[in-house]
Design an enzyme around this catalytic site. Structure first.
Site, PDB file in Angstrom:
ATOM      1  N   GLY A  44       1.009  -1.077   0.008  1.00  0.00           N
ATOM      2  CA  GLY A  44      -0.072   0.061  -0.040  1.00  0.00           C
ATOM      3  C   GLY A  44       1.142   1.392  -0.058  1.00  0.00           C
ATOM      4  O   GLY A  44       1.900   1.071   0.567  1.00  0.00           O
ATOM      5  N   GLN A  49       2.714  10.072   1.250  1.00  0.00           N
ATOM      6  CA  GLN A  49       4.001   9.508   1.335  1.00  0.00           C
ATOM      7  C   GLN A  49       4.852   9.595   0.123  1.00  0.00           C
ATOM      8  O   GLN A  49       5.862   9.469   0.301  1.00  0.00           O
ATOM      9  CB  GLN A  49       3.954   7.870   1.588  1.00  0.00           C
ATOM     10  CG  GLN A  49       3.564   7.439   2.678  1.00  0.00           C
ATOM     11  CD  GLN A  49       3.066   5.847   2.771  1.00  0.00           C
ATOM     12  OE1 GLN A  49       2.261   5.219   2.380  1.00  0.00           O
ATOM     13  NE2 GLN A  49       4.151   5.269   3.454  1.00  0.00           N
ATOM     14  N   CYS A  92       6.255   0.012   7.304  1.00  0.00           N
ATOM     15  CA  CYS A  92       5.835   1.121   6.640  1.00  0.00           C
ATOM     16  C   CYS A  92       6.879   1.625   5.715  1.00  0.00           C
ATOM     17  O   CYS A  92       7.999   1.391   6.173  1.00  0.00           O
ATOM     18  CB  CYS A  92       5.341   2.309   7.954  1.00  0.00           C
ATOM     19  SG  CYS A  92       4.915   3.683   6.700  1.00  0.00           S
ATOM     20  N   LEU A  93       6.485   1.681   4.383  1.00  0.00           N
ATOM     21  CA  LEU A  93       7.594   2.283   3.492  1.00  0.00           C
ATOM     22  C   LEU A  93       8.308   3.607   3.897  1.00  0.00           C
ATOM     23  O   LEU A  93       9.184   3.727   3.518  1.00  0.00           O
ATOM     24  CB  LEU A  93       6.871   2.366   2.088  1.00  0.00           C
ATOM     25  CG  LEU A  93       6.236   1.059   1.618  1.00  0.00           C
ATOM     26  CD1 LEU A  93       5.856   1.428   0.012  1.00  0.00           C
ATOM     27  CD2 LEU A  93       7.458  -0.031   1.301  1.00  0.00           C
ATOM     28  N   HIS A 134      -3.872   1.193   7.632  1.00  0.00           N
ATOM     29  CA  HIS A 134      -2.808   1.522   7.732  1.00  0.00           C
ATOM     30  C   HIS A 134      -2.575   2.962   6.822  1.00  0.00           C
ATOM     31  O   HIS A 134      -2.164   3.759   7.274  1.00  0.00           O
ATOM     32  CB  HIS A 134      -1.805   0.708   7.343  1.00  0.00           C
ATOM     33  CG  HIS A 134      -0.243   1.133   7.363  1.00  0.00           C
ATOM     34  ND1 HIS A 134       0.647   0.852   8.521  1.00  0.00           N
ATOM     35  CD2 HIS A 134       0.534   1.826   6.601  1.00  0.00           C
ATOM     36  CE1 HIS A 134       1.672   1.201   8.304  1.00  0.00           C
ATOM     37  NE2 HIS A 134       1.755   1.932   6.777  1.00  0.00           N
ATOM     38  N   GLU A 135      -3.077   2.671   5.425  1.00  0.00           N
ATOM     39  CA  GLU A 135      -3.133   3.621   4.658  1.00  0.00           C
ATOM     40  C   GLU A 135      -3.941   4.736   4.983  1.00  0.00           C
ATOM     41  O   GLU A 135      -3.604   5.820   4.785  1.00  0.00           O
ATOM     42  CB  GLU A 135      -3.479   3.057   3.490  1.00  0.00           C
ATOM     43  CG  GLU A 135      -2.593   2.149   2.741  1.00  0.00           C
ATOM     44  CD  GLU A 135      -1.025   2.463   2.857  1.00  0.00           C
ATOM     45  OE1 GLU A 135      -0.560   3.737   2.661  1.00  0.00           O
ATOM     46  OE2 GLU A 135      -0.219   1.303   2.966  1.00  0.00           O
ATOM     47  N   HIS A 138      -2.351   7.214   7.435  1.00  0.00           N
ATOM     48  CA  HIS A 138      -1.339   8.233   6.624  1.00  0.00           C
ATOM     49  C   HIS A 138      -2.416   9.463   6.204  1.00  0.00           C
ATOM     50  O   HIS A 138      -1.647  10.436   6.299  1.00  0.00           O
ATOM     51  CB  HIS A 138      -0.728   7.528   5.321  1.00  0.00           C
ATOM     52  CG  HIS A 138       0.265   6.771   5.736  1.00  0.00           C
ATOM     53  ND1 HIS A 138       1.546   7.359   6.382  1.00  0.00           N
ATOM     54  CD2 HIS A 138       0.838   5.512   5.544  1.00  0.00           C
ATOM     55  CE1 HIS A 138       2.459   6.237   6.481  1.00  0.00           C
ATOM     56  NE2 HIS A 138       1.965   5.332   6.081  1.00  0.00           N
TER      57      HIS A 138
END
Length: 165
Positions: A44, A49, A92-93, A134-135, A138
């Site tokens: 995701g 991000q 997380c990226l 999670h997304e 953000h």
């Protein structure tokens, strides 16, 4: 294929709430986000991000298992969440190399606009529900560290910063 840079914590944009999308999201931006997510081995990626401060994200929870299921969620709203939470480690990226335990509902009902402009509502559970949440975090300026108790957060942040040096 355009792979964009992914913002890394503690970039202040990762702590900002995003503005609603009020017009069509350009198709090339969506393609860039998928290209970036896949190149980073993620499942995701939220617009903030990559520095786009709008309420949308892309995800594909099945591609690593050979069953691609790409989705775009624009202006998502979590309409309902199961009351029974589950704790799982999340990466997380934007915080590479760190896994932290995060408690989330096991299932959610989400309403969103697709890239084509259609409005959808559906129930999700398991890993897909976790990825959506999670997304969604953000989009509200929340990162995994924000789910930790203060002492645990200090330890996780310190570990992350040490790995970045």
């Amino acid at each position: 294929m355009t792979v964009r840079p992914i913002l890394k914590w503690p970039d202040p944009r990762l702590s900002q709430k995003c503005a609603p999308v009020d017009r069509e999201v350009p198709g090339d931006l969506i393609r860039d986000m998928f290209d970036t997510m896949y190149a980073a081995q993620g499942r995701g990626l939220a617009a903030p991000q990559i520095g786009v401060m709008q309420r949308f994200f892309v995800m594909d929870c099945g591609w690593k298992e050979g069953e691609p299921s790409p989705m775009v969620m624009i202006n998502p709203v979590i309409m309902a969440a199961e009351r029974i939470p589950e704790v799982m480690e999340e990466g997380c990226l934007s915080i590479p190399g760190i896994l932290v335990p995060v408690e989330r509902p096991k299932a959610v009902t989400v309403q969103w606009t697709a890239a084509e402009g259609d409005i959808h509502m559906a129930d999700f559970d398991g890993f897909v529900a976790r990825c959506i949440q999670h997304e969604f975090d953000h989009l509200n300026g929340i990162v995994t560290f924000d789910h930790l108790a203060p002492a645990d957060r200090r330890r996780a942040e310190s570990e992350y910063l040490e790995k970045q040096q």
